[in-house]
Write a protein that holds these residues in place. Structure first.
Motif, PDB file in Angstrom:
ATOM      1  N   PHE A  79      -4.927  19.244 -47.828  1.00 35.98           N
ATOM      2  CA  PHE A  79      -6.169  18.480 -47.894  1.00 35.98           C
ATOM      3  C   PHE A  79      -6.540  17.994 -46.489  1.00 35.98           C
ATOM      4  CE2 PHE A  79      -2.633  15.589 -48.667  1.00 35.98           C
ATOM      5  CZ  PHE A  79      -2.880  14.524 -47.806  1.00 35.98           C
ATOM      6  N   GLY A  80      -7.884  17.783 -46.317  1.00 36.00           N
ATOM      7  CA  GLY A  80      -8.359  17.282 -45.040  1.00 36.00           C
ATOM      8  C   GLY A  80      -8.485  15.775 -45.059  1.00 36.00           C
ATOM      9  N   CYS A  81      -8.709  15.201 -43.908  1.00 35.42           N
ATOM     10  CA  CYS A  81      -8.788  13.746 -43.797  1.00 35.42           C
ATOM     11  C   CYS A  81      -9.796  13.387 -42.703  1.00 35.42           C
ATOM     12  CB  CYS A  81      -7.415  13.171 -43.467  1.00 35.42           C
ATOM     13  SG  CYS A  81      -7.343  11.362 -43.478  1.00 35.42           S
ATOM     14  N   THR A  82     -10.387  12.201 -42.825  1.00 34.62           N
ATOM     15  CA  THR A  82     -11.361  11.782 -41.822  1.00 34.62           C
ATOM     16  C   THR A  82     -10.723  11.464 -40.476  1.00 34.62           C
ATOM     17  OG1 THR A  82     -11.238   9.511 -42.652  1.00 34.62           O
ATOM     18  CG2 THR A  82     -12.999  10.903 -43.523  1.00 34.62           C
ATOM     19  N   ASP A  83      -9.389  11.515 -40.375  1.00 33.95           N
ATOM     20  CA  ASP A  83      -8.750  11.349 -39.064  1.00 33.95           C
ATOM     21  C   ASP A  83      -8.733  12.654 -38.269  1.00 33.95           C
ATOM     22  OD1 ASP A  83      -6.802  12.843 -40.334  1.00 33.95           O
ATOM     23  OD2 ASP A  83      -5.205  11.365 -40.122  1.00 33.95           O
ATOM     24  N   GLY A  84      -9.325  13.736 -38.852  1.00 34.56           N
ATOM     25  CA  GLY A  84      -9.411  15.009 -38.149  1.00 34.56           C
ATOM     26  C   GLY A  84      -8.248  15.952 -38.389  1.00 34.56           C
ATOM     27  N   TRP A  85      -7.313  15.597 -39.293  1.00 36.66           N
ATOM     28  CA  TRP A  85      -6.138  16.415 -39.547  1.00 36.66           C
ATOM     29  C   TRP A  85      -6.219  17.074 -40.926  1.00 36.66           C
ATOM     30  CZ3 TRP A  85      -1.411  16.561 -36.525  1.00 36.66           C
ATOM     31  CH2 TRP A  85      -1.465  15.806 -35.344  1.00 36.66           C
ATOM     32  N   VAL A  86      -5.484  18.184 -41.077  1.00 41.48           N
ATOM     33  CA  VAL A  86      -5.213  18.794 -42.376  1.00 41.48           C
ATOM     34  C   VAL A  86      -3.735  18.571 -42.680  1.00 41.48           C
ATOM     35  CG1 VAL A  86      -5.052  20.952 -43.672  1.00 41.48           C
ATOM     36  CG2 VAL A  86      -7.033  20.520 -42.219  1.00 41.48           C
ATOM     37  N   TYR A  87      -3.445  18.109 -43.903  1.00 41.87           N
ATOM     38  CA  TYR A  87      -2.085  17.817 -44.327  1.00 41.87           C
ATOM     39  C   TYR A  87      -1.682  18.729 -45.483  1.00 41.87           C
ATOM     40  CZ  TYR A  87      -2.729  13.473 -41.694  1.00 41.87           C
ATOM     41  OH  TYR A  87      -2.967  12.544 -40.695  1.00 41.87           O
ATOM     42  N   CYS A  88      -0.425  19.122 -45.505  1.00 40.15           N
ATOM     43  CA  CYS A  88       0.140  19.880 -46.613  1.00 40.15           C
ATOM     44  C   CYS A  88       1.392  19.144 -47.101  1.00 40.15           C
ATOM     45  CB  CYS A  88       0.506  21.298 -46.181  1.00 40.15           C
ATOM     46  SG  CYS A  88       1.261  22.293 -47.492  1.00 40.15           S
ATOM     47  N   LEU A  89       1.431  18.818 -48.404  1.00 41.75           N
ATOM     48  CA  LEU A  89       2.559  18.114 -48.995  1.00 41.75           C
ATOM     49  C   LEU A  89       3.286  19.009 -49.990  1.00 41.75           C
ATOM     50  CD1 LEU A  89       0.929  14.631 -49.801  1.00 41.75           C
ATOM     51  CD2 LEU A  89       1.916  15.436 -47.630  1.00 41.75           C
ATOM     52  N   GLN A  90       4.568  18.766 -50.154  1.00 43.90           N
ATOM     53  CA  GLN A  90       5.337  19.439 -51.204  1.00 43.90           C
ATOM     54  C   GLN A  90       4.888  18.897 -52.557  1.00 43.90           C
ATOM     55  OE1 GLN A  90       7.334  21.888 -50.760  1.00 43.90           O
ATOM     56  NE2 GLN A  90       7.830  21.816 -48.566  1.00 43.90           N
ATOM     57  N   ALA A  91       4.496  19.797 -53.471  1.00 44.85           N
ATOM     58  CA  ALA A  91       3.953  19.367 -54.751  1.00 44.85           C
ATOM     59  C   ALA A  91       4.973  18.620 -55.601  1.00 44.85           C
ATOM     60  CB  ALA A  91       3.422  20.576 -55.527  1.00 44.85           C
ATOM     61  N   ASP A  92       6.238  18.986 -55.496  1.00 43.45           N
ATOM     62  CA  ASP A  92       7.241  18.375 -56.376  1.00 43.45           C
ATOM     63  C   ASP A  92       7.736  17.023 -55.876  1.00 43.45           C
ATOM     64  OD1 ASP A  92       8.525  19.388 -54.196  1.00 43.45           O
ATOM     65  OD2 ASP A  92      10.070  20.485 -55.308  1.00 43.45           O
ATOM     66  N   SER A  93       7.621  16.776 -54.549  1.00 43.54           N
ATOM     67  CA  SER A  93       8.182  15.543 -54.001  1.00 43.54           C
ATOM     68  C   SER A  93       7.187  14.682 -53.241  1.00 43.54           C
ATOM     69  CB  SER A  93       9.344  15.878 -53.058  1.00 43.54           C
ATOM     70  OG  SER A  93       8.855  16.594 -51.917  1.00 43.54           O
ATOM     71  N   GLY A  94       6.049  15.267 -52.844  1.00 46.50           N
ATOM     72  CA  GLY A  94       5.091  14.537 -52.022  1.00 46.50           C
ATOM     73  C   GLY A  94       5.474  14.455 -50.565  1.00 46.50           C
ATOM     74  N   GLN A  95       6.572  15.098 -50.177  1.00 44.65           N
ATOM     75  CA  GLN A  95       6.994  15.097 -48.775  1.00 44.65           C
ATOM     76  C   GLN A  95       6.069  15.959 -47.925  1.00 44.65           C
ATOM     77  OE1 GLN A  95       9.644  13.236 -47.472  1.00 44.65           O
ATOM     78  NE2 GLN A  95       9.505  12.320 -49.536  1.00 44.65           N
ATOM     79  N   LEU A  96       5.890  15.549 -46.672  1.00 44.13           N
ATOM     80  CA  LEU A  96       5.045  16.298 -45.753  1.00 44.13           C
ATOM     81  C   LEU A  96       5.686  17.643 -45.431  1.00 44.13           C
ATOM     82  CD1 LEU A  96       2.512  16.288 -43.868  1.00 44.13           C
ATOM     83  CD2 LEU A  96       4.009  15.368 -42.082  1.00 44.13           C
TER      84      LEU A  96
END
Length: 610
Positions: free
Chosen positions: A1-18
């Motif tokens: 997902f994108g964010c207004t801070d200008g970054w794209v983040y990807c998290l582990q679906a099972d744990s929420g870890q980056l």
């Protein structure tokens, strides 16, 4: 997902870890926006995943802060695959993107949620190949109809010219299932005549479903009534004589197609607090019609024929003043001049002689919202006539000056063609068969109907009468019983499988199987009837308007409506305690999920057995 801070983040679906993150913004530079700290180059929350690549766009505009950045990132680890910079440079030539502009049309310049099909990725109407290269940078044409009608072909998709997240209900914008959109006073309604469209839409089951304006409102309009409909998604073929037919004006049926020359609202044509002189040569075969009109029921001016007699009208602060000549002038060439002087004096001259005079209630106090038309009044009426009040005959040599001329000057103009003032703001001779403005301001217009004919001097434009094209009488209040039914074959090429009125303003829509779910606040008023009440200064209408305005803000909660997607039949209506968020419906695994403006997420469905 994108964010207004200008970054794209990807998290582990099972744990929420980056899992990984990537800064799409070129620099970590922040500003205050919408009461929060954001990057100069924010990223939409919804990024696109296509062919194991994550697509995202950072930035606010092609023309701000170095432009937009479109990146493709490896889904597995976030490594950059490609970056495309979209700024003020035309990638085809290396020159400034201004060279792509065509009159009021320009390339896509603002970001939006990305979409894709099996051939292309899309940002609004701009398409990209799967390597991130821009393809076919628009616009197609500077002509309103040519731009708005270019919907068929490769790359038909659902897009929102103003952005999928815009919930402002701006009347000049709507979603389109097509390829292009036209802007401007004569362009914004064109796309909906040639492609499925709506304020909000979904696509599935072989059909596109939309909630938006009825066909008779694909025109320059103040009022608007909407419908829910289903149609095949492919934009239809365009019959040879359809594209140049003018959309109807005045809320009438599509048989009220008018003919006119139309000129956009520009600073050069602003009559605020100015004296003015307007002139035209005419030969008429009908006793009623608009020669020239600028404005509507609040502010404006017009030259008209009323029962065969010439009239000059000034509307200021909703108050109408008019002067009418004593003699009928139907048949033969006549020179008309209307003058408003700085002391509120109004003079009407016919063939070089003073025919009538009077006083205006005020100078025009603001720039009218409507543009200028020659041949009928295609927006809303300046005078107390029924729209569009089509002129039937020939019009030549139309000029507008922001100065008051005297009787001797008008006489000389009629006698030997002497110039009345050195600085006209509009000069339309029609000598080349177009509505070109030959003044220094170049307020060029567009012709909708009419044909070249021999004029008083050189060429002119002949406007012919059409069935129901308007006339002199007083405006009649619209009711649910007398509102004309739409005639899609005349004003829109879209032939719906079904279309129905629904009791809400639709803010959210989802399709699941044979169920179409819609949600929104209640629709309480008939806009046509309400507008007529306003025009007639009916005090009772204010309570209706207040109730509708409060309902749009959530005073009556909302409604969730279930519609049979095959027939359009309303099957169920549920009351909601709060308004749905814009586009806040989703269906998954036998459940319907609704997000509301008070922060709730509601779930609907059959209870599951343990």
């Amino acid at each position: 997902f994108g964010c207004t801070d200008g970054w794209v983040y990807c998290l582990q679906a099972d744990s929420g870890q980056l899992a990984w993150k990537y800064r799409v913004a070129p620099l970590d530079r922040r500003i205050m926006a919408f009461e929060q700290l954001e990057s100069l180059w924010p990223v939409h929350g919804s990024v696109l995943i296509k062919q194991d690549a994550v697509w995202a766009v950072a930035g606010r505009s092609n023309f701000l802060d170095g432009g937009l950045r479109l990146v493709r990132l490896n889904l597995a680890d976030g490594a950059k695959l490609s970056e495309t910079i979209m700024d003020e440079t035309n990638p085809e030539t290396g020159n400034n993107m201004q060279e792509k502009l065509q009159i009021l049309q320009m390339p896509v310049g603002l970001p939006d949620i990305l979409t894709a099909d099996d051939q292309f990725v899309y940002m609004k109407s701009q398409k990209f190949d799967f390597q991130g290269n821009r393809l076919e940078i628009g616009p197609i044409s500077g002509d309103f109809v040519a731009q708005g009608s270019a919907q068929r072909g490769e790359g038909v998709h659902l897009f929102a010219p103003m952005g999928f997240l815009d919930d402002s209900w701006f009347h000049r914008s709507y979603w389109v299932y097509g390829r292009n959109f036209a802007g401007g006073h004569g362009g914004y309604y064109q796309a909906g005549r040639f492609a499925p469209s709506g304020d909000i839409m979904v696509n599935g089951g072989g059909y596109v479903f939309g909630y938006g304006r009825k066909p008779e409102y694909f025109r320059w309009t103040t009022t608007m009534e909407r419908q829910l409909y289903a149609a095949v998604p492919e934009p239809p073929e365009i019959p040879g004589d359809f594209a140049r037919k003018a959309a109807p004006a005045g809320g009438k049926a599509a048989t009220n197609i008018g003919q006119f020359a139309q000129f956009a609202k520009t600073p050069a044509l602003d009559p605020t607090s100015r004296p003015l002189t307007v002139e035209a040569w005419i030969t008429s075969t009908n006793p009623n019609g608009v020669v020239v009109a600028r404005g509507g029921p609040a502010e404006g001016f017009a030259l008209t024929l009323e029962n065969g007699k010439p009239a000059f009208l000034i509307r200021a602060q909703s108050q109408l003043a008019s002067v009418v000549g004593a003699k009928r002038i139907v048949g033969g060439w006549h020179h008309l001049v209307g003058v408003l002087d700085g002391s509120l004096g109004m003079q009407l001259y016919v063939d070089g002689e003073l025919a009538a005079e009077g006083r205006a209630t005020s100078m025009l106090t603001k720039d009218p919202a409507q543009g200028l038309e020659i041949g009928n009044d295609a927006g809303s009426a300046v005078g107390d006539y029924q729209l569009p009040n089509q002129f039937v005959g020939i019009i030549d040599e139309v000029r507008l000056y922001f100065a008051a001329v005297d009787a001797a000057t008008v006489k000389a103009r009629f006698t030997d063609g002497s110039e009345m003032h050195p600085e006209p703001v509009l000069v339309v001779s029609f000598d080349d068969g177009t509505a070109r403005d030959m003044s220094l301001h170049r307020n060029n217009g567009t012709l909708s109907g009419g044909r070249p004919a021999k004029g008083k001097f050189g060429e002119a434009i002949q406007f012919s009468g059409r069935a129901g094209a308007g006339g002199g009488g007083k405006k009649q209040a619209a009711t649910a019983q007398n509102k004309a039914a739409p005639d899609n074959s005349k004003n829109s090429l879209i032939e719906p499988k079904w279309n129905v009125d629904v009791p809400i303003y639709v803010r959210a829509m989802a399709l699941s199987g044979f169920n179409l779910f819609i949600a929104g606040p209640p629709d309480l008023i008939d806009e046509e009837a309400t507008f007529q009440q306003l025009a007639q200064k009916d005090a009772a209408v204010q309570q209706q308007l207040d109730s509708q305005a409060a309902a749009l803000e959530g005073s009556q909660g909302g409604k969730l409506v279930t519609v049979n997607s095959e027939t359009g039949e309303i099957q169920q209506v549920l009351e909601l305690p709060a308004l749905p968020a814009w586009d806040g419906l989703a269906a998954a695994r036998g459940r319907l999920f609704l997000s509301t403006l008070d922060g709730q997420v509601m779930c609907f469905g059959q209870p599951r057995t343990p």
